[in-house]
Motif scaffolding. Structure first.
Motif, PDB file in Angstrom:
ATOM      1  N   GLY A 191       6.003 -14.247 -13.386  1.00 48.49           N
ATOM      2  CA  GLY A 191       4.717 -14.085 -14.029  1.00 48.49           C
ATOM      3  C   GLY A 191       3.974 -12.834 -13.623  1.00 48.49           C
ATOM      4  N   ALA A 192       2.732 -12.737 -14.128  1.00 47.48           N
ATOM      5  CA  ALA A 192       1.909 -11.560 -13.860  1.00 47.48           C
ATOM      6  C   ALA A 192       1.589 -11.430 -12.377  1.00 47.48           C
ATOM      7  N   LEU A 193       1.357 -12.552 -11.711  1.00 51.09           N
ATOM      8  CA  LEU A 193       1.057 -12.500 -10.279  1.00 51.09           C
ATOM      9  C   LEU A 193       2.216 -11.904  -9.509  1.00 51.09           C
ATOM     10  N   GLY A 194       3.420 -12.351  -9.821  1.00 51.34           N
ATOM     11  CA  GLY A 194       4.587 -11.821  -9.139  1.00 51.34           C
ATOM     12  C   GLY A 194       4.742 -10.327  -9.347  1.00 51.34           C
ATOM     13  N   LYS A 195       4.516  -9.886 -10.578  1.00 45.94           N
ATOM     14  CA  LYS A 195       4.653  -8.459 -10.859  1.00 45.94           C
ATOM     15  C   LYS A 195       3.632  -7.635 -10.097  1.00 45.94           C
ATOM     16  N   GLN A 196       2.441  -8.152  -9.939  1.00 43.47           N
ATOM     17  CA  GLN A 196       1.435  -7.431  -9.169  1.00 43.47           C
ATOM     18  C   GLN A 196       1.876  -7.242  -7.734  1.00 43.47           C
ATOM     19  N   LEU A 197       2.692  -8.162  -7.252  1.00 41.46           N
ATOM     20  CA  LEU A 197       3.056  -8.156  -5.846  1.00 41.46           C
ATOM     21  C   LEU A 197       4.370  -7.438  -5.543  1.00 41.46           C
ATOM     22  N   TYR A 198       5.221  -7.252  -6.575  1.00 42.91           N
ATOM     23  CA  TYR A 198       6.486  -6.590  -6.253  1.00 42.91           C
ATOM     24  C   TYR A 198       6.822  -5.396  -7.142  1.00 42.91           C
ATOM     25  N   LEU A 199       6.222  -5.287  -8.327  1.00 43.90           N
ATOM     26  CA  LEU A 199       6.552  -4.191  -9.238  1.00 43.90           C
ATOM     27  C   LEU A 199       5.994  -2.878  -8.701  1.00 43.90           C
ATOM     28  N   THR A 200       6.852  -1.872  -8.568  1.00 44.96           N
ATOM     29  CA  THR A 200       6.419  -0.572  -8.066  1.00 44.96           C
ATOM     30  C   THR A 200       6.330   0.438  -9.198  1.00 44.96           C
ATOM     31  N   VAL A 201       5.703   1.559  -8.901  1.00 45.29           N
ATOM     32  CA  VAL A 201       5.602   2.641  -9.880  1.00 45.29           C
ATOM     33  C   VAL A 201       6.996   3.091 -10.307  1.00 45.29           C
ATOM     34  N   VAL A 280       5.836   7.082  -6.076  1.00 45.76           N
ATOM     35  CA  VAL A 280       6.661   6.125  -6.834  1.00 45.76           C
ATOM     36  C   VAL A 280       6.915   4.833  -6.069  1.00 45.76           C
ATOM     37  N   GLN A 281       6.747   4.855  -4.752  1.00 46.68           N
ATOM     38  CA  GLN A 281       6.975   3.644  -3.956  1.00 46.68           C
ATOM     39  C   GLN A 281       5.753   2.736  -3.891  1.00 46.68           C
ATOM     40  N   GLU A 282       4.620   3.200  -4.409  1.00 42.81           N
ATOM     41  CA  GLU A 282       3.411   2.378  -4.427  1.00 42.81           C
ATOM     42  C   GLU A 282       3.576   1.240  -5.434  1.00 42.81           C
ATOM     43  N   TYR A 283       2.844   0.156  -5.192  1.00 46.07           N
ATOM     44  CA  TYR A 283       2.852  -0.949  -6.146  1.00 46.07           C
ATOM     45  C   TYR A 283       2.157  -0.518  -7.436  1.00 46.07           C
ATOM     46  N   ALA A 284       2.681  -1.015  -8.552  1.00 43.59           N
ATOM     47  CA  ALA A 284       2.122  -0.657  -9.849  1.00 43.59           C
ATOM     48  C   ALA A 284       0.663  -1.085  -9.969  1.00 43.59           C
ATOM     49  N   ILE A 285       0.312  -2.191  -9.330  1.00 46.02           N
ATOM     50  CA  ILE A 285      -1.069  -2.659  -9.404  1.00 46.02           C
ATOM     51  C   ILE A 285      -2.017  -1.647  -8.777  1.00 46.02           C
ATOM     52  N   ARG A 286      -1.542  -0.902  -7.797  1.00 45.84           N
ATOM     53  CA  ARG A 286      -2.383   0.127  -7.180  1.00 45.84           C
ATOM     54  C   ARG A 286      -2.579   1.304  -8.128  1.00 45.84           C
ATOM     55  N   ALA A 287      -1.582   1.551  -8.961  1.00 40.36           N
ATOM     56  CA  ALA A 287      -1.739   2.590  -9.981  1.00 40.36           C
ATOM     57  C   ALA A 287      -2.846   2.183 -10.956  1.00 40.36           C
TER      58      ALA A 287
END
Length: 322
Positions: A191-201, A280-287
């Motif tokens: 889900g969206a929560l998981g992606k916030q926590l593991y998806l990177t740039v 690129v190693q930052e989490y996507a949510i930080r972007a």
């Protein structure tokens, strides 16, 4: 209108009653609570939570919270426990028994059996003078003045307090273990929560082509680059390929307003220097958070000082993060 007013008043009364009970409980967090947390931390076993009726439902919620925050937990219905489910309990386990009265028949049967197994017993109970409280190793005091129910019968305030104490226990264990957002992501990959926590740039950027022009590129080349890559922007690089700036669709519009002779315009004349970037190693949510902070829609993604691509807010929307 009178009915609506009565409904509103009843709802407010319930919420105020439960809020007051929670405030009262917070003042009774004592040494037993601290000792309980420390004992669980030192234990090699699991936390088994049991109860009957509404307490069983609360127990299942607390089990879910503990498991998701790094404390292994199991649910055992108190009625099923005396018909075979006791076999799931190991000597090193801690058993949390949830009960408002602490004197239900199932509890009185179960407690001696648990003591015989040698497991530590934690009473999460609203009656500290009860059979359960008297035989427990630790007592989590969930005493309430009354239920929010007008008849003082339906479990309302009591279940709220029990659940809140379970949350307090889980968070204390989480903090003591140093449970991080990265740890949390391991247990919530969907889900969206998981992606916030593991998806990177880096997971998003490769899906885009990289629009780049040189600092001395002419206007026609800039327009073609932005149009062909369809990201609404292009990076501007120096002679050694280093990032100098960014040109967006908005920069092109402003250029038409500010330059009378556009035939002589070069990239370096209209670019925004020192553009906002992200590794690129930052989490996507930080972007996403950085875009919101600067009120922009894209960032230049960097990899060891090199341009890796662009991450656009539309990319994050497609991933379900926005």
């Amino acid at each position: 209108m009178k009915l609506i007013k009565n409904i509103r008043n009843s709802a407010i009364k319930v919420l105020q009653s439960e809020a007051e009970a929670l405030q009262s409980i917070s003042e009774r967090i004592n040494g037993d609570f601290e000792a309980c947390v420390e004992a669980i931390l030192e234990s090699k076993g699991r936390v088994v939570i049991t109860g009957v009726g509404k307490s069983a439902i609360v127990a299942q919620k607390i089990v879910a919270t503990l498991n998701s925050t790094g404390t292994p937990a199991l649910f055992m219905h108190a009625a099923d426990a005396i018909h075979g489910d006791l076999g799931m309990i190991q000597r090193e386990d801690f058993v949390i028994c949830i009960s408002k009265s602490g004197n239900t028949p199932e509890i009185k049967v179960l407690v001696p059996l648990l003591k015989r197994l040698g497991s530590k017993l934690i009473a999460l109970v609203s009656n500290t003078q009860s059979y359960l409280a008297e035989h427990a190793d630790f007592v989590l005091d969930a005493t309430i003045k009354e239920e929010a129910c007008p008849n003082n019968l339906a479990p309302t305030t009591s279940t709220t307090v029990h659940m809140a104490l379970g949350d307090a226990l889980a968070v204390c264990l989480l903090e003591a273990k140093g449970f991080s957002s990265e740890d949390f992501a391991k247990y919530h990959p969907g889900g969206a929560l998981g992606k916030q926590l593991y998806l990177t740039v880096a997971d998003v950027v490769p899906k885009n082509t990289i629009p780049v022009v040189s600092h001395d590129s002419a206007l026609a080349e800039i327009i073609v680059e932005i149009s062909s890559k369809r990201l609404g922007a292009t990076a501007v690089t120096g002679e050694e390929g280093q990032l100098l700036g960014i040109i967006t669709d908005g920069d092109l519009r402003r250029m038409l307003q500010n330059h009378s002779d556009i035939t002589k315009v070069k990239a370096q004349d209209i670019m925004t220097a020192n553009p906002k970037t992200i590794d690129v190693q930052e989490y996507a949510i930080r972007a996403l958070n950085r875009m919101k902070e600067y009120n922009i829609t894209q960032l230049v993604a960097m990899d060891n000082g090199n341009i890796a691509g662009f991450i656009h807010i539309h990319d994050l929307m497609k991933e379900g993060i926005v």
